[in-house]
Design an enzyme around this catalytic site. Structure first.
Site, short mmCIF file in Angstrom:
data_model
loop_
_atom_site.label_atom_id
_atom_site.label_comp_id
_atom_site.label_asym_id
_atom_site.label_seq_id
_atom_site.Cartn_x
_atom_site.Cartn_y
_atom_site.Cartn_z
CE LYS A 10 -3.98 -2.10 2.33
NZ LYS A 10 -5.01 -1.87 3.38
CE1 TYR A 50 -9.50 -2.82 0.50
CE2 TYR A 50 -8.62 -0.94 -0.70
CZ TYR A 50 -8.43 -2.05 0.10
OH TYR A 50 -7.16 -2.41 0.50
NE ARG A 86 -7.21 -13.25 5.87
CZ ARG A 86 -7.60 -12.00 5.62
NH1 ARG A 86 -7.32 -11.41 4.48
NH2 ARG A 86 -8.28 -11.32 6.53
CG ASN A 113 -3.69 -2.20 6.83
OD1 ASN A 113 -3.60 -1.74 5.69
ND2 ASN A 113 -4.62 -3.06 7.18
CG HIS A 116 -5.67 -6.20 0.17
ND1 HIS A 116 -6.83 -6.25 0.91
CD2 HIS A 116 -5.84 -7.08 -0.86
CE1 HIS A 116 -7.66 -7.10 0.33
NE2 HIS A 116 -7.10 -7.62 -0.74
CD GLU A 127 -9.09 -9.23 -3.30
OE1 GLU A 127 -9.92 -8.97 -2.42
OE2 GLU A 127 -7.91 -9.57 -3.03
P1 CMP Z 1 -7.44 -4.42 3.83
O1 CMP Z 1 -6.94 -5.78 4.16
O2 CMP Z 1 -6.88 -3.78 2.62
O3 CMP Z 1 -9.04 -4.46 3.71
C1 CMP Z 1 -9.85 -3.37 4.00
C2 CMP Z 1 -9.10 -2.22 4.57
O4 CMP Z 1 -9.87 -1.24 5.23
C3 CMP Z 1 -8.16 -2.71 5.64
O5 CMP Z 1 -7.12 -3.46 5.07
C4 CMP Z 1 -7.77 -1.42 6.32
O6 CMP Z 1 -6.71 -0.76 5.64
C5 CMP Z 1 -9.03 -0.60 6.16
N1 CMP Z 1 -9.70 -0.52 7.45
C6 CMP Z 1 -10.28 -1.53 8.13
N2 CMP Z 1 -10.81 -1.08 9.28
C7 CMP Z 1 -10.56 0.26 9.32
C8 CMP Z 1 -10.85 1.29 10.25
N3 CMP Z 1 -11.52 1.03 11.38
N4 CMP Z 1 -10.43 2.53 9.96
C9 CMP Z 1 -9.77 2.79 8.80
N5 CMP Z 1 -9.47 1.84 7.88
C10 CMP Z 1 -9.85 0.60 8.14
#
Ligand code: CMP
Length: 139
Positions: A10, A50, A86, A113, A116, A127
């Site tokens: 990311k 998303y 994961r 984070n 993904h 995906e």
């Molecule tokens: P990802 O695995 O890419 O899938 C959905 C994404 O939404 C997740 O990682 C986070 O980056 C984001 N996400 C999930 N929960 C929250 C939250 N509470 N606040 C902001 N972003 C979130």
């Protein structure tokens, strides 16, 4: 069983020059990077990717983050690749991620984070198809 999963390094990670360090964790875990491309995700691509989260309060922020800087989209291949990736990514929220995981080591917060990974084989196929054609994946 050998399978494939979809990964995104990311914007928060590419911005901090962490692509190589994250790829090293992936390869050390025995997963093969069988396709990889650095792109600037468009708003349409991020919204579509998303879509399942579109009713969530963080959807707008998520789309904004994913389009804020380049990402690296990848296809990873290996034994139980979906579950294995994961496991090495760690929990979505880095505060809950296990020691040694990518998110524990590199993620800034739950939104930024770093990576993904697909949550199921079915979603991995969907995906992967959003970003790669079959001939771009060399196993
Ligand atoms: P990802 O695995 O890419 O899938 C959905 C994404 O939404 C997740 O990682 C986070 O980056 C984001 N996400 C999930 N929960 C929250 C939250 N509470 N606040 C902001 N972003 C979130």
């Amino acid at each position: 069983m050998t399978e494939r999963t979809f990964s995104i390094i990311k914007p928060d990670a590419t911005a901090r020059n962490l692509t190589g360090k994250i790829n090293a964790v992936i390869e050390d875990a025995g997963l093969r990077i069988v396709a990889q491309r650095r792109i600037r995700m468009t708003e349409d691509q991020a919204k579509k990717f998303y879509e399942v989260h579109k009713e969530r309060p963080f959807y707008g922020e998520l789309v904004g983050q994913m389009t804020s800087a380049p990402v690296v989209v990848q296809v990873l291949e290996g034994e139980n690749a979906v579950a294995k990736y994961r496991e090495i990514m760690g929990a979505t929220n880095p505060e809950q991620a296990a020691e040694g995981t990518i998110r524990k080591q590199f993620a800034l917060n739950v939104g930024e984070n770093s990576v993904h990974g697909s949550d199921s084989q079915e979603n991995a196929k969907i995906e992967i198809a959003q970003f790669f054609t079959d001939d771009q994946i060399v196993g």
